[in-house]
Design an enzyme around this catalytic site. Structure first.
Site, PDB file in Angstrom:
ATOM      1  N   ASP A 241       2.150  -5.614 -20.413  1.00  0.00           N
ATOM      2  CA  ASP A 241       1.955  -4.312 -19.789  1.00  0.00           C
ATOM      3  C   ASP A 241       0.466  -4.084 -19.581  1.00  0.00           C
ATOM      4  OD1 ASP A 241       1.800  -1.520 -19.202  1.00  0.00           O
ATOM      5  OD2 ASP A 241       3.840  -1.363 -19.952  1.00  0.00           O
TER       6      ASP A 241
ATOM      7  N   GLU B 128      -1.586   0.924 -17.295  1.00  0.00           N
ATOM      8  CA  GLU B 128      -2.155   1.667 -16.165  1.00  0.00           C
ATOM      9  C   GLU B 128      -3.331   0.914 -15.540  1.00  0.00           C
ATOM     10  OE1 GLU B 128      -0.276   4.047 -15.460  1.00  0.00           O
ATOM     11  OE2 GLU B 128       0.747   4.114 -17.368  1.00  0.00           O
TER      12      GLU B 128
ATOM     13  N   ASP C 222       7.034   1.997 -13.425  1.00  0.00           N
ATOM     14  CA  ASP C 222       7.661   3.227 -13.922  1.00  0.00           C
ATOM     15  C   ASP C 222       8.078   4.100 -12.747  1.00  0.00           C
ATOM     16  OD1 ASP C 222       7.063   2.179 -16.350  1.00  0.00           O
ATOM     17  OD2 ASP C 222       5.384   3.521 -16.766  1.00  0.00           O
TER      18      ASP C 222
END
Length: 659
Positions: free
Chosen positions: A381, A384, A451
């Site tokens: 991940d 962001e 997301d």
């Protein structure tokens, strides 16, 4: 001035030097710079064997290069045009100046095709302009964007990575060419009806790769040879994956896996998502909530289930590794002020994935605490990624949303784990990534669409995203079944969406159930990663008996396709062929197949028509010419070229087998 050096044409005018050279069969690479020397980086491109049949001819009027099915011409003034072997124009630079007065498009408006505008502090804002040759041209690829359009003609695309957006700048055209914008950085692509343009907001060089082909498959396979193919997908990638946000304890996760096996449901993999660690930057299990990972992995393997763990690149200032990583220069630096990039469950900073030492450091931690315990699958991940960009010249990262410069981060991040495996001669590792760039596929990148919202509109966006990612050279792709944000398993409307998404998910390259469901779960504890709570249950039995039996049907269908999916993954590995394929990829001679955007081929045999709206009882399906088609529900056979209005219930999604 034009000259030839080996198999390279070199054009020099004022401060600009431009190179045109063969780069694989039927392809060329074009580079230009206003620096003293041409930069040496190849970025996404691998070195290519020199094709046999190359010819270069330089005259007073310009120069010509022939490489297989591609012909390139550059005028004495520097304007480039490209043609296929049928002498059909494929690409023409957009020149509106008076450098060559005999050019039919000579103009006083003085617009350059290759425009280098200096940035303050160095580098250039680069714009590359091409003629839009046909209003009927269709353009595909370019990665993953949250919009419903498969055909990109007429669109304005930001080239930047954001949560659920992945720019992979390879475009494939219905005119018979492919173009890779080989400039890794923040920019823009516009496919207008008057001008097609690419921009890089901070760069030293123009760099693109161009190929010609008679079919989309020929173009795609040439691109795969130039940038690399995915490894062979391991066996656990062919079946069903169970995931939610998030399993908070070892016993909770094992309880779910045991239930799947008790119900005789096929399950290949289960996921431990984020905050299973004590602190960010401690790549290990929190012993309070995951007391015996070895026993957990052993029990899962005995059930035939692999385990995936989430790996984050963020390092908490209070973590056990922060001080050492700071001393060794393994953390990115801020331009000024406090050394932190994110404030989420702690003040954190990213490790520097462009630093080989940092990559080795993180891999060794992950190897010891995960891989050596039998975990071969990583959820990388990017936390962001839109908030970070790297300046290779000044060796620093920038934070914020007003990015003007930056290399694509996820390529380096995936490389951390892939190269660690290669050095030890181990089997391929699968990296589940939120973003990717051209070339990421060769590092085992399985991209998911981030997301996203739980809605039919969002689901429709994912269909376009997945098909265009495949055409952009990323055949391993998946999406959160049901969407990520919200959705209550007890809500009848959400159950309908969930069923339609689950049915479609069975025919995605990887079938993965994930989501942050409502209502929220209570925290498992108050220490370490447990401070981040989870969403509601998200297993196939969480949605009621009717939905459960539909899910069971499609999970078994996916399992029955295992051998077929394995063959598709081999084709992706060997040739770069997408697993999800647009209709025109398989049927390029059928004009109707270039127009449809709501159905596709899963491989070469199965036509899939997802239900993308609520309340649907009738689904219109086009069956391409050149084959007969069997309805997989009714076994009725139809001839190709048929438009069929098929009645559907909640329990079925139209799928047809090519006979």
């Amino acid at each position: 001035m034009l000259r030839q050096e080996g198999n390279r044409i070199i054009f020099h005018y004022d401060a600009e030097e431009l190179w045109i050279e063969p780069w694989g069969e039927h392809a060329v690479r074009v580079r230009a710079t206003k620096n003293a020397e041409m930069p040496s980086e190849n970025w996404a491109l691998a070195e290519q064997k020199l094709p046999q049949a190359i010819s270069i001819n330089i005259t007073e009027q310009g120069a010509d290069l022939k490489n297989g099915k591609l012909q390139v011409h550059i005028t004495e003034g520097g304007k480039i045009t490209m043609y296929n072997h049928k002498e059909e124009l494929l690409l023409e630079e957009y020149w509106r100046n008076r450098r060559v007065l005999t050019d039919p498009k000579c103009s006083a408006i003085e617009v350059e095709a290759r425009e280098f505008c200096p940035n303050i502090g160095g580098d250039y804002h680069l714009t590359m302009r091409f003629e839009s040759l046909s209003r009927d041209e269709k353009i595909y690829g370019m990665g993953q964007y949250q919009q419903p359009y498969l055909n990109l003609k007429g669109l304005d695309l930001e080239m930047a990575h954001r949560n659920s957006q992945a720019s992979v700048p390879f475009a494939i055209s219905s005119l018979g060419y492919g173009l890779l914008w080989n400039n890794p950085g923040i920019g823009r692509a516009v496919f207008g009806n008057n001008i097609m343009s690419f921009e890089a907001y901070g760069t030293k060089v123009l760099d693109y790769w161009f190929t010609a082909g008679d079919t989309p498959a020929e173009i795609e396979e040439g691109y795969a040879r130039a940038t690399g193919t995915v490894p062979m997908m391991p066996e656990y990638g062919l079946g069903f994956w169970q995931c939610k946000l998030r399993y908070q304890t070892q016993e909770e996760l094992l309880k779910i896996a045991r239930e799947y096996k008790k119900r005789n449901l096929p399950l290949d993999l289960i996921v431990i998502d984020f905050f299973h660690w004590p602190r960010q930057g401690e790549w290990k299990f929190d012993p309070v909530y995951w007391p015996d990972p070895d026993a957990m992995v052993k029990e899962l393997k005995e059930m035939g289930v692999e385990l995936m763990v989430s790996i984050w690149p963020t390092v908490d200032r209070e973590s056990e590794n922060y001080k050492e990583m700071l001393e060794k220069g393994y953390l990115i630096r801020t331009e000024r002020g406090f050394r932190a990039g994110l404030d989420f469950q702690g003040a954190t900073i990213h490790f520097d994935a462009t630093n080989p030492g940092a990559r080795e450091y993180v891999w060794e931690k992950a190897k010891k605490n995960y891989y050596d315990k039998g975990i071969k699958v990583f959820w990388l991940d990017e936390a962001e990624p839109e908030y970070t960009a790297y300046d290779f010249d000044n060796y620093r990262y920038y934070a914020g949303t007003d990015l003007e410069i930056g290399n694509i981060y996820p390529v380096e991040y995936a490389r951390t784990f892939y190269e660690g495996m290669e050095q030890e001669g181990q089997e391929n590792i699968v990296n589940l990534l939120r973003c990717a760039w051209a070339g990421s596929q060769k590092y085992g990148a399985l991209v998911w669409s981030g997301d996203i919202a739980s809605s039919f509109g969002s689901m429709k966006n994912q269909l376009a995203a997945g098909l265009n990612m495949g055409l952009a050279g990323i055949p391993w792709w998946t999406t959160d079944i049901g969407g990520f944000h919200g959705g209550d398993p007890n809500d009848p409307k959400f159950r309908e969406l969930f069923v339609r998404w689950f049915q479609w998910g069975a025919f995605c390259p990887v079938m993965r159930l994930h989501g942050d469901r409502e209502p929220r779960q209570p925290q498992a504890g108050t220490t370490g990663g447990a401070a981040c709570c989870s969403g509601a249950a998200n297993e196939v039995w969480s949605y009621g008996e009717e939905v459960y039996h539909i899910c069971e049907k499609y999970m078994c269908m996916r399992e029955d396709m295992r051998g077929y999916t394995r063959r598709l993954m081999m084709e992706a590995h060997e040739k770069g062929t997408p697993v999800m394929r647009t209709l025109f990829y398989e049927f390029p001679q059928d004009e109707m197949c270039w127009k449809l955007e709501d159905e596709y081929m899963y491989g070469d045999k199965l036509l899939v028509a997802p239900i993308l709206e609520a309340g649907v009882t009738m689904r219109r399906v086009y069956l391409p010419r050149g084959a007969s088609w069997k309805d997989c529900e009714t076994n009725t056979v139809y001839e190709g070229g048929t438009i069929l209005d098929k009645p559907v219930t909640l329990a079925e999604m139209p799928v047809f087998l090519k006979m």
